[in-house]
Motif scaffolding. Structure first.
Motif, PDB file in Angstrom:
ATOM      1  N   SER A  14       0.836  -1.198   0.000  1.00 35.53           N
ATOM      2  CA  SER A  14       0.000   0.000   0.000  1.00 35.53           C
ATOM      3  C   SER A  14       0.877   1.256   0.000  1.00 35.53           C
ATOM      4  N   ALA A  15       1.918   1.249   0.818  1.00 35.80           N
ATOM      5  CA  ALA A  15       2.829   2.391   0.892  1.00 35.80           C
ATOM      6  C   ALA A  15       3.617   2.549  -0.408  1.00 35.80           C
ATOM      7  N   LEU A  16       4.011   1.435  -1.002  1.00 39.27           N
ATOM      8  CA  LEU A  16       4.739   1.470  -2.278  1.00 39.27           C
ATOM      9  C   LEU A  16       3.872   2.114  -3.353  1.00 39.27           C
ATOM     10  N   ILE A  17       2.652   1.651  -3.471  1.00 42.50           N
ATOM     11  CA  ILE A  17       1.737   2.192  -4.480  1.00 42.50           C
ATOM     12  C   ILE A  17       1.423   3.659  -4.190  1.00 42.50           C
ATOM     13  N   SER A  18       1.294   4.000  -2.914  1.00 41.12           N
ATOM     14  CA  SER A  18       0.974   5.381  -2.537  1.00 41.12           C
ATOM     15  C   SER A  18       2.069   6.358  -2.904  1.00 41.12           C
ATOM     16  N   SER A  19       3.296   5.890  -3.008  1.00 42.98           N
ATOM     17  CA  SER A  19       4.399   6.824  -3.242  1.00 42.98           C
ATOM     18  C   SER A  19       4.791   6.915  -4.703  1.00 42.98           C
ATOM     19  N   THR A  20       4.154   6.135  -5.553  1.00 37.73           N
ATOM     20  CA  THR A  20       4.398   6.294  -6.979  1.00 37.73           C
ATOM     21  C   THR A  20       3.351   7.250  -7.511  1.00 37.73           C
ATOM     22  N   LEU A  21       3.135   7.236  -8.783  1.00 37.00           N
ATOM     23  CA  LEU A  21       2.208   8.185  -9.373  1.00 37.00           C
ATOM     24  C   LEU A  21       0.747   7.791  -9.167  1.00 37.00           C
ATOM     25  N   LEU A  22       0.507   6.692  -8.472  1.00 35.03           N
ATOM     26  CA  LEU A  22      -0.856   6.226  -8.203  1.00 35.03           C
ATOM     27  C   LEU A  22      -1.262   6.631  -6.785  1.00 35.03           C
ATOM     28  N   PRO A  23      -2.525   6.977  -6.592  1.00 34.51           N
ATOM     29  CA  PRO A  23      -2.964   7.323  -5.234  1.00 34.51           C
ATOM     30  C   PRO A  23      -3.120   6.066  -4.375  1.00 34.51           C
ATOM     31  N   GLY A  24      -2.990   6.241  -3.092  1.00 30.61           N
ATOM     32  CA  GLY A  24      -3.161   5.122  -2.175  1.00 30.61           C
ATOM     33  C   GLY A  24      -3.506   5.629  -0.792  1.00 30.61           C
ATOM     34  N   GLY A  25      -3.739   4.713   0.121  1.00 29.19           N
ATOM     35  CA  GLY A  25      -4.143   5.099   1.463  1.00 29.19           C
ATOM     36  C   GLY A  25      -3.318   4.429   2.534  1.00 29.19           C
ATOM     37  N   SER A  26      -2.006   4.509   2.414  1.00 33.27           N
ATOM     38  CA  SER A  26      -1.153   3.814   3.377  1.00 33.27           C
ATOM     39  C   SER A  26      -1.302   4.366   4.789  1.00 33.27           C
ATOM     40  N   GLU A  27      -1.579   5.655   4.945  1.00 30.95           N
ATOM     41  CA  GLU A  27      -1.746   6.216   6.282  1.00 30.95           C
ATOM     42  C   GLU A  27      -2.984   5.644   6.959  1.00 30.95           C
ATOM     43  N   VAL A  28      -4.048   5.488   6.190  1.00 29.19           N
ATOM     44  CA  VAL A  28      -5.281   4.927   6.734  1.00 29.19           C
ATOM     45  C   VAL A  28      -5.037   3.476   7.152  1.00 29.19           C
ATOM     46  N   MET A  29      -4.358   2.727   6.299  1.00 32.45           N
ATOM     47  CA  MET A  29      -4.078   1.327   6.625  1.00 32.45           C
ATOM     48  C   MET A  29      -3.180   1.229   7.852  1.00 32.45           C
ATOM     49  N   LEU A  30      -2.161   2.080   7.928  1.00 30.21           N
ATOM     50  CA  LEU A  30      -1.269   2.090   9.085  1.00 30.21           C
ATOM     51  C   LEU A  30      -2.041   2.434  10.354  1.00 30.21           C
ATOM     52  N   ALA A  31      -2.875   3.448  10.290  1.00 27.17           N
ATOM     53  CA  ALA A  31      -3.666   3.840  11.469  1.00 27.17           C
ATOM     54  C   ALA A  31      -4.543   2.679  11.932  1.00 27.17           C
ATOM     55  N   TRP A  32      -5.164   1.994  10.998  1.00 26.26           N
ATOM     56  CA  TRP A  32      -6.020   0.855  11.343  1.00 26.26           C
ATOM     57  C   TRP A  32      -5.198  -0.266  11.969  1.00 26.26           C
ATOM     58  N   LEU A  33      -4.057  -0.610  11.353  1.00 30.90           N
ATOM     59  CA  LEU A  33      -3.236  -1.699  11.884  1.00 30.90           C
ATOM     60  C   LEU A  33      -2.677  -1.358  13.269  1.00 30.90           C
ATOM     61  N   VAL A  34      -2.282  -0.127  13.472  1.00 30.78           N
ATOM     62  CA  VAL A  34      -1.758   0.285  14.777  1.00 30.78           C
ATOM     63  C   VAL A  34      -2.859   0.219  15.826  1.00 30.78           C
ATOM     64  N   SER A  35      -4.055   0.668  15.470  1.00 25.64           N
ATOM     65  CA  SER A  35      -5.143   0.653  16.443  1.00 25.64           C
ATOM     66  C   SER A  35      -5.592  -0.772  16.778  1.00 25.64           C
ATOM     67  N   GLU A  36      -5.417  -1.707  15.864  1.00 30.41           N
ATOM     68  CA  GLU A  36      -5.753  -3.112  16.116  1.00 30.41           C
ATOM     69  C   GLU A  36      -4.742  -3.772  17.056  1.00 30.41           C
ATOM     70  N   ALA A  37      -3.527  -3.276  17.104  1.00 31.06           N
ATOM     71  CA  ALA A  37      -2.455  -3.746  17.998  1.00 31.06           C
ATOM     72  C   ALA A  37      -2.105  -5.225  17.805  1.00 31.06           C
ATOM     73  N   ASP A  38      -2.275  -5.736  16.577  1.00 29.49           N
ATOM     74  CA  ASP A  38      -1.883  -7.119  16.299  1.00 29.49           C
ATOM     75  C   ASP A  38      -0.393  -7.238  15.958  1.00 29.49           C
ATOM     76  N   TYR A  39       0.221  -6.126  15.588  1.00 31.68           N
ATOM     77  CA  TYR A  39       1.626  -6.101  15.184  1.00 31.68           C
ATOM     78  C   TYR A  39       2.330  -4.995  15.955  1.00 31.68           C
ATOM     79  N   SER A  40       3.630  -5.131  16.079  1.00 30.48           N
ATOM     80  CA  SER A  40       4.387  -4.091  16.779  1.00 30.48           C
ATOM     81  C   SER A  40       4.410  -2.813  15.936  1.00 30.48           C
ATOM     82  N   ALA A  41       4.400  -1.700  16.620  1.00 31.50           N
ATOM     83  CA  ALA A  41       4.444  -0.410  15.937  1.00 31.50           C
ATOM     84  C   ALA A  41       5.727  -0.288  15.119  1.00 31.50           C
ATOM     85  N   TRP A  42       6.817  -0.834  15.639  1.00 29.26           N
ATOM     86  CA  TRP A  42       8.101  -0.782  14.929  1.00 29.26           C
ATOM     87  C   TRP A  42       8.019  -1.524  13.594  1.00 29.26           C
TER      88      TRP A  42
END
Length: 141
Positions: A14-42
């Motif tokens: 998601s972050a890879l696609i977001s940083s090329t010429l295509l739009p993406g939502g890596s911040e939204v996905m990151l916020a969701w994953l962080v709030s779920e707390a299934d993975y380490s923030a690092w």
């Protein structure tokens, strides 16, 4: 959706696609994953930053490649002209803003076109994008 695409690997892409010429939502996905707390923030920060930086460096590489084929004056789009002026004024430090929507992609493309050094570009882009993802984690973690 498989677990791999919902976790750090999906975030990377998601972050890879977001940083090329295509739009993406890596911040939204990151916020969701962080709030779920299934993975380490690092791990999430590393995945998002690595994917986003890779995409920006691919855009930088496109600019570098295009520069060999087209003269610099061919940068005729207004956003390319603004990016060129910004980078000519601030050099690699201007790439700290490569994370910004709309202007970030032209900054990376023009940095390659201007032949701003690979390592300097990589460091500045990584700092800017890493800080942005750290703020997202701080807000939602």
């Amino acid at each position: 959706m498989s677990d791999a695409l919902q976790g750090p690997l999906g975030l990377f892409f998601s972050a890879l696609i977001s940083s090329t010429l295509l739009p993406g939502g890596s911040e939204v996905m990151l916020a969701w994953l962080v709030s779920e707390a299934d993975y380490s923030a690092w791990l999430l920060w590393s995945s998002a930053t690595a994917g986003n930086v890779l995409g920006s460096m691919l855009t930088w590489g496109m600019g570098y490649w295009i520069a060999a084929r087209y003269p610099l004056k061919a940068l005729d789009r207004p956003q390319h002209q603004r990016a060129r002026q910004w980078l000519e004024r601030y050099g690699p430090l201007g790439l700290l803003l490569a994370w910004l929507p709309i202007i970030g992609d032209p900054l990376c493309l023009v940095a390659g076109w201007l032949r701003i050094g690979f390592v300097a570009s990589l460091v500045m882009i990584t700092l800017g994008k890493g800080l942005r993802y750290a703020v997202v984690i701080g807000l939602f973690g």
